[in-house]
Enzyme design. Structure first.
Site, PDB file in Angstrom:
ATOM      1  N   GLU A   1      -9.628 -10.918  -7.329  1.00  0.00           N
ATOM      2  CA  GLU A   1      -8.687  -9.831  -7.248  1.00  0.00           C
ATOM      3  C   GLU A   1      -7.411  -9.885  -8.399  1.00  0.00           C
ATOM      4  O   GLU A   1      -7.072  -8.914  -8.888  1.00  0.00           O
ATOM      5  CB  GLU A   1      -8.184  -9.717  -5.916  1.00  0.00           C
ATOM      6  CG  GLU A   1      -9.227  -9.236  -4.901  1.00  0.00           C
ATOM      7  CD  GLU A   1      -9.041  -9.222  -3.534  1.00  0.00           C
ATOM      8  OE1 GLU A   1      -9.821  -8.944  -2.744  1.00  0.00           O
ATOM      9  OE2 GLU A   1      -7.670  -9.551  -3.224  1.00  0.00           O
TER      10      GLU A   1
ATOM     11  N   ASN B   1      -1.980   0.215   6.792  1.00  0.00           N
ATOM     12  CA  ASN B   1      -1.356  -0.909   7.219  1.00  0.00           C
ATOM     13  C   ASN B   1      -0.556  -1.723   6.460  1.00  0.00           C
ATOM     14  O   ASN B   1      -0.497  -3.011   6.516  1.00  0.00           O
ATOM     15  CB  ASN B   1      -2.464  -1.889   7.761  1.00  0.00           C
ATOM     16  CG  ASN B   1      -3.675  -2.150   6.766  1.00  0.00           C
ATOM     17  OD1 ASN B   1      -3.420  -2.032   5.574  1.00  0.00           O
ATOM     18  ND2 ASN B   1      -4.596  -2.695   7.109  1.00  0.00           N
TER      19      ASN B   1
ATOM     20  N   TYR C   1     -12.306  -2.192  -3.725  1.00  0.00           N
ATOM     21  CA  TYR C   1     -12.729  -2.166  -2.270  1.00  0.00           C
ATOM     22  C   TYR C   1     -14.395  -2.211  -2.334  1.00  0.00           C
ATOM     23  O   TYR C   1     -15.036  -1.850  -1.239  1.00  0.00           O
ATOM     24  CB  TYR C   1     -12.215  -1.153  -1.574  1.00  0.00           C
ATOM     25  CG  TYR C   1     -10.813  -1.565  -0.997  1.00  0.00           C
ATOM     26  CD1 TYR C   1     -10.559  -2.806  -0.189  1.00  0.00           C
ATOM     27  CD2 TYR C   1      -9.581  -1.014  -1.547  1.00  0.00           C
ATOM     28  CE1 TYR C   1      -9.214  -3.030   0.289  1.00  0.00           C
ATOM     29  CE2 TYR C   1      -8.442  -1.116  -0.958  1.00  0.00           C
ATOM     30  CZ  TYR C   1      -8.161  -2.319  -0.172  1.00  0.00           C
ATOM     31  OH  TYR C   1      -7.041  -2.839   0.527  1.00  0.00           O
TER      32      TYR C   1
ATOM     33  N   LYS D   1       0.952  -1.242   0.063  1.00  0.00           N
ATOM     34  CA  LYS D   1       0.102  -0.095  -0.055  1.00  0.00           C
ATOM     35  C   LYS D   1       1.005   1.379  -0.072  1.00  0.00           C
ATOM     36  O   LYS D   1       2.090   1.184   0.350  1.00  0.00           O
ATOM     37  CB  LYS D   1      -0.954   0.114   1.455  1.00  0.00           C
ATOM     38  CG  LYS D   1      -1.984  -1.029   1.221  1.00  0.00           C
ATOM     39  CD  LYS D   1      -2.867  -1.152   2.348  1.00  0.00           C
ATOM     40  CE  LYS D   1      -4.119  -2.153   2.246  1.00  0.00           C
ATOM     41  NZ  LYS D   1      -5.107  -1.961   3.437  1.00  0.00           N
TER      42      LYS D   1
ATOM     43  N   HIS E   1      -2.067  -5.303   1.296  1.00  0.00           N
ATOM     44  CA  HIS E   1      -3.317  -6.042   1.223  1.00  0.00           C
ATOM     45  C   HIS E   1      -3.028  -7.400   0.899  1.00  0.00           C
ATOM     46  O   HIS E   1      -2.103  -7.706   0.242  1.00  0.00           O
ATOM     47  CB  HIS E   1      -4.351  -5.336  -0.046  1.00  0.00           C
ATOM     48  CG  HIS E   1      -5.356  -6.242  -0.504  1.00  0.00           C
ATOM     49  ND1 HIS E   1      -6.517  -6.161   0.214  1.00  0.00           N
ATOM     50  CD2 HIS E   1      -5.547  -7.112  -1.478  1.00  0.00           C
ATOM     51  CE1 HIS E   1      -7.383  -7.113  -0.471  1.00  0.00           C
ATOM     52  NE2 HIS E   1      -6.594  -7.878  -1.347  1.00  0.00           N
TER      53      HIS E   1
ATOM     54  N   THR F   1      -5.243  -7.228  10.732  1.00  0.00           N
ATOM     55  CA  THR F   1      -5.365  -6.033  10.002  1.00  0.00           C
ATOM     56  C   THR F   1      -4.923  -4.643  10.828  1.00  0.00           C
ATOM     57  O   THR F   1      -4.444  -3.629  10.226  1.00  0.00           O
ATOM     58  CB  THR F   1      -6.961  -5.775   9.876  1.00  0.00           C
ATOM     59  OG1 THR F   1      -7.508  -6.995   9.201  1.00  0.00           O
ATOM     60  CG2 THR F   1      -7.556  -4.490   9.016  1.00  0.00           C
TER      61      THR F   1
HETATM   62  P1  ADP Z   1      -7.474  -6.914   5.593  1.00  0.00           P
HETATM   63  O1  ADP Z   1      -6.948  -5.975   4.766  1.00  0.00           O
HETATM   64  O2  ADP Z   1      -6.701  -7.453   6.834  1.00  0.00           O
HETATM   65  O3  ADP Z   1      -8.249  -8.162   4.683  1.00  0.00           O
HETATM   66  P2  ADP Z   1     -10.474  -5.734   5.792  1.00  0.00           P
HETATM   67  O4  ADP Z   1     -10.777  -6.692   4.495  1.00  0.00           O
HETATM   68  O5  ADP Z   1     -11.402  -5.806   6.915  1.00  0.00           O
HETATM   69  O6  ADP Z   1      -8.786  -6.119   6.426  1.00  0.00           O
HETATM   70  O7  ADP Z   1     -10.091  -4.466   5.448  1.00  0.00           O
HETATM   71  C1  ADP Z   1      -9.765  -3.835   4.332  1.00  0.00           C
HETATM   72  C2  ADP Z   1      -8.847  -2.689   4.658  1.00  0.00           C
HETATM   73  O8  ADP Z   1      -9.786  -1.422   5.209  1.00  0.00           O
HETATM   74  C3  ADP Z   1      -7.784  -2.742   5.853  1.00  0.00           C
HETATM   75  O9  ADP Z   1      -6.655  -3.261   5.448  1.00  0.00           O
HETATM   76  C4  ADP Z   1      -7.886  -1.440   6.412  1.00  0.00           C
HETATM   77  O10 ADP Z   1      -6.776  -0.674   5.465  1.00  0.00           O
HETATM   78  C5  ADP Z   1      -9.056  -0.785   6.072  1.00  0.00           C
HETATM   79  N1  ADP Z   1      -9.826  -0.995   7.551  1.00  0.00           N
HETATM   80  C6  ADP Z   1     -10.470  -2.222   7.746  1.00  0.00           C
HETATM   81  N2  ADP Z   1     -10.924  -2.023   9.305  1.00  0.00           N
HETATM   82  C7  ADP Z   1     -10.921  -0.744   9.421  1.00  0.00           C
HETATM   83  C8  ADP Z   1     -11.361   0.310  10.360  1.00  0.00           C
HETATM   84  N3  ADP Z   1     -12.060  -0.381  11.443  1.00  0.00           N
HETATM   85  N4  ADP Z   1     -11.081   1.530  10.397  1.00  0.00           N
HETATM   86  C9  ADP Z   1      -9.903   1.933   9.333  1.00  0.00           C
HETATM   87  N5  ADP Z   1      -9.701   1.227   8.327  1.00  0.00           N
HETATM   88  C10 ADP Z   1     -10.070  -0.088   8.343  1.00  0.00           C
HETATM   89 MG    MG Z   2      -9.641  -8.103   3.208  1.00  0.00          MG
END
Ligand code: ADP
Ligand code: MG
Length: 143
Positions: free
Chosen positions: A128, A114, A51, A11, A117, A93
């Protein structure tokens, strides 16, 4: 275990910190091979579509804006159990909950920014990968 492919994205925060190489090394050091890759600055429409599953979540707009804030490094990685293995290497996450030694523990600063992805299941991995790569852009290796 089956050979799988999964989609990984470094990212904008991690690209900006110049840790693309360190993150890709985590994959290579764990027997995951990069079989396609490109550095791109996503358009807003691309980030929104990618997304779309999160479009009803309160963080959706912030997530889209973050993902277009700078270039991202997108790769297809392949190997035994690649989908779960990549998720394990990524960590939770929220980096504050990510296990020590994971990519997010080491390179991410917050749940919004974070570092990486990774696809979460076989079906999403296939979707994807197809979202970003044509079949002919994915390399075949002799293992
Ligand atoms: P992951 O990336 O671990 O698969 P998710 O699919 O749940 O997590 O969420 C996609 C992305 O959305 C996360 O990587 C993060 O960047 C963002 N995200 C998820 N939950 C939150 C949250 N509670 N607050 C802010 N950003 C979030
Ligand atoms: Mg995800």
């Amino acid at each position: 275990m089956a050979i799988e492919r999964t989609l990984s994205i470094v990212k904008p925060d991690a690209v900006g910190k110049r840790v693309i190489g360190k993150i890709l090394s985590r994959f290579e050091d764990n027997d995951l091979q990069v079989v396609a890759a490109k550095l791109v600055h996503l358009s807003k429409v691309q980030a929104e579509q990618f997304y779309a599953v999160h479009s009803e979540r309160p963080f959706y707009n912030d997530l889209v804006n973050f993902m277009i804030s700078g270039p991202v490094m997108i790769q297809v990685i392949e190997g035994d159990n690649a989908i779960t293995k990549n998720r394990d290497l990524m960590g939770a996450t929220n980096p504050s909950e990510a296990a020590a030694g994971t990519i997010r523990a080491d390179f991410a600063s917050s749940i919004d920014e974070n570092a990486v992805h990774g696809s979460d299941a076989a079906e999403t991995a296939e979707q994807e990968i197809a979202f970003f790569f044509k079949p002919e852009e994915i390399c075949e290796y002799t293992r």
